[in-house]
Design an enzyme around this catalytic site. Structure first.
Site, PDB file in Angstrom:
ATOM      1  CE1 TYR A  33     -10.347  -2.048  -5.554  1.00  0.00           C
ATOM      2  CE2 TYR A  33     -11.347  -3.921  -4.453  1.00  0.00           C
ATOM      3  CZ  TYR A  33     -10.592  -3.512  -5.533  1.00  0.00           C
ATOM      4  OH  TYR A  33      -9.712  -4.628  -6.601  1.00  0.00           O
ATOM      5  NE  ARG A  52      -4.655  -2.210  -0.172  1.00  0.00           N
ATOM      6  CZ  ARG A  52      -4.887  -4.118  -0.658  1.00  0.00           C
ATOM      7  NH1 ARG A  52      -3.258  -4.064  -1.089  1.00  0.00           N
ATOM      8  NH2 ARG A  52      -6.099  -4.567  -0.439  1.00  0.00           N
ATOM      9  CE  LYS A 147      -8.141  -3.497  -2.899  1.00  0.00           C
ATOM     10  NZ  LYS A 147      -8.259  -4.776  -3.987  1.00  0.00           N
ATOM     11  CD  GLU A 180      -0.755  -5.863  -8.809  1.00  0.00           C
ATOM     12  OE1 GLU A 180      -0.576  -5.935  -7.871  1.00  0.00           O
ATOM     13  OE2 GLU A 180      -0.897  -4.283  -9.739  1.00  0.00           O
ATOM     14  CG  LEU A 205      -2.800  -3.164  -3.733  1.00  0.00           C
ATOM     15  CD1 LEU A 205      -3.535  -1.881  -4.268  1.00  0.00           C
ATOM     16  CD2 LEU A 205      -3.934  -4.116  -3.803  1.00  0.00           C
TER      17      LEU A 205
HETATM   18  N1  PDD Z   1      -8.094  -7.416  -4.931  1.00  0.00           N
HETATM   19  N2  PDD Z   1      -2.835  -6.761  -6.960  1.00  0.00           N
HETATM   20  C1  PDD Z   1      -4.082  -6.774  -7.296  1.00  0.00           C
HETATM   21  C2  PDD Z   1      -4.607  -6.296  -8.603  1.00  0.00           C
HETATM   22  C3  PDD Z   1      -5.506  -6.278  -6.719  1.00  0.00           C
HETATM   23  O1  PDD Z   1      -6.596  -6.363  -6.871  1.00  0.00           O
HETATM   24  C4  PDD Z   1      -5.360  -7.163  -5.045  1.00  0.00           C
HETATM   25  C5  PDD Z   1      -5.975  -7.566  -4.512  1.00  0.00           C
HETATM   26  C6  PDD Z   1      -3.594  -7.903  -4.407  1.00  0.00           C
HETATM   27  C7  PDD Z   1      -3.794  -8.134  -3.443  1.00  0.00           C
HETATM   28  O2  PDD Z   1      -4.064  -7.554  -2.339  1.00  0.00           O
HETATM   29  P1  PDD Z   1      -4.453  -8.273  -0.707  1.00  0.00           P
HETATM   30  O3  PDD Z   1      -3.444  -8.760  -0.348  1.00  0.00           O
HETATM   31  O4  PDD Z   1      -4.535  -7.082   0.122  1.00  0.00           O
HETATM   32  O5  PDD Z   1      -5.286  -8.770  -1.430  1.00  0.00           O
HETATM   33  C8  PDD Z   1      -2.732  -7.543  -5.566  1.00  0.00           C
HETATM   34  C9  PDD Z   1      -8.794  -8.083  -4.065  1.00  0.00           C
HETATM   35  C10 PDD Z   1      -8.621  -9.341  -3.461  1.00  0.00           C
HETATM   36  C11 PDD Z   1      -9.694  -7.978  -5.313  1.00  0.00           C
HETATM   37  O6  PDD Z   1      -9.997  -7.094  -5.974  1.00  0.00           O
HETATM   38  O7  PDD Z   1     -10.616  -8.458  -4.881  1.00  0.00           O
END
Ligand code: PDD
Length: 301
Positions: A33, A52, A147, A180, A205
């Site tokens: 996703y 990505r 992801k 994270e 991620l």
């Molecule tokens: N989550 N790390 C994890 C485990 C994440 O699920 C996310 C993003 C990030 C940040 O990635 P980005 O900057 O590309 O959003 C880091 C999204 C927002 C979610 O699952 O809703």
């Protein structure tokens, strides 16, 4: 009000949108996703999110499906149909539908679902106070760079944070270093003006917002150090924050009950938030799906 959602080639009212019980996303979490911010009716960092997505699909050996150039008009239509000015777009691709079998199906098309969520991503009241986090063991698998929708460990981490009266969880590896946040990347700023965040690897991620934050380090008069940092280092940092598409830069003001400096959002963090949101607004303006919107410029809280 019912949203219009996208399911396998059709834009439908959400109550008519259906996915099979034999979908591998449902049975095996065999799905990936993306979450993209929408600002002023435009999609921020659309190219990076779609790149990505393509990478996640490739790493999991999905068959070829839509290219980035096919996605963009669909995303714009979704934003336009839902009159979304500010919020998020969620994209999910599963390996498709077939009778339950651990083996990958042959000749099955991936399923694609997309929907919008209206949300004040800029004017987030939590920014004023910052959020509290607790640390929990990172019990996820060894490919956190992909992801996938296998988000149960993240849900458990968040539930544990809520149980302890905190807003979010930061996960740590077996050496006691932060990997994270439950759904965001984690950062600290030292008293010497160093921005520390874990280096890229399969353990985290590769956040799109992280890329944007790291580009702004110099402009914020900080020095970047990409390396693991420990729970103790985080608890004693001058500032801390997390980053994601849904929160941009979110100040963290308490870690495991320890106040970070004076317990207020740090000035460097707020500066980075302002720069990061302004960059996202500029990026969103290039993929405008609706008439120019009313999104406010970011200001330090
Ligand atoms: N989550 N790390 C994890 C485990 C994440 O699920 C996310 C993003 C990030 C940040 O990635 P980005 O900057 O590309 O959003 C880091 C999204 C927002 C979610 O699952 O809703």
């Amino acid at each position: 009000m019912s949203r219009t959602v996208y399911v396998n080639g059709e834009f439908l009212p959400e109550e008519n949108a259906k996915i099979s019980v034999f979908d591998r996303g449902f049975l095996f979490a065999d799905a990936v996703y993306e979450v993209c911010p929408v600002l002023g009716g435009g999609i921020a960092d659309a190219d990076a999110h779609l790149a990505r997505l393509a990478r996640s699909l490739k790493e999991l050996q999905f068959p070829d499906h839509y290219s980035a150039s096919e996605y963009l008009p669909l995303l714009k239509t979704l934003v336009r149909n839902n009159k979304l000015e500010e919020g998020l777009i969620y994209i999910q691709v599963t390996r498709g539908t077939q009778d339950r079998d651990f083996n990958f199906p042959q000749n099955t098309d991936p399923s694609v679902v997309m929907f919008t969520q209206a949300k004040n991503v800029v004017d987030n009241p939590q920014v004023k106070t910052g959020i509290s986090v607790v640390t929990v063991p990172d019990i996820r698998w060894q490919r956190c760079d992909i992801k996938t929708v296998g988000l149960l460990p993240a849900c458990l981490a968040k539930a544990e944070a809520t149980r302890q009266g905190a807003n979010d969880a930061w996960m740590h590896d077996n050496d006691g270093n932060i990997t994270e946040g439950s759904s965001n990347n984690a950062y600290i700023i030292t008293g010497e003006g160093k921005l520390v965040t874990r280096h890229l690897s399969n353990a985290i991620l590769h956040g799109i917002t992280r890329v944007s934050v790291l580009k702004l380090v110099e402009q914020a008069n900080l020095v970047l150090e990409e390396r693991p940092f420990s729970i103790a280092e985080a608890e004693n940092a001058a500032e801390a924050f997390s980053s994601s598409a849904s929160s941009f830069v979110m100040p963290v003001t308490t870690i495991n009950g320890n106040r970070i400096s004076d317990g207020k959002p740090g000035s460097n963090t707020l500066k980075l938030r302002e720069l990061c949101i302004n960059a996202a607004i500029q990026s969103a303006a290039t993929t405008q799906a609706t008439t120019p919107g009313r999104v406010a410029k970011a200001h330090s809280a």
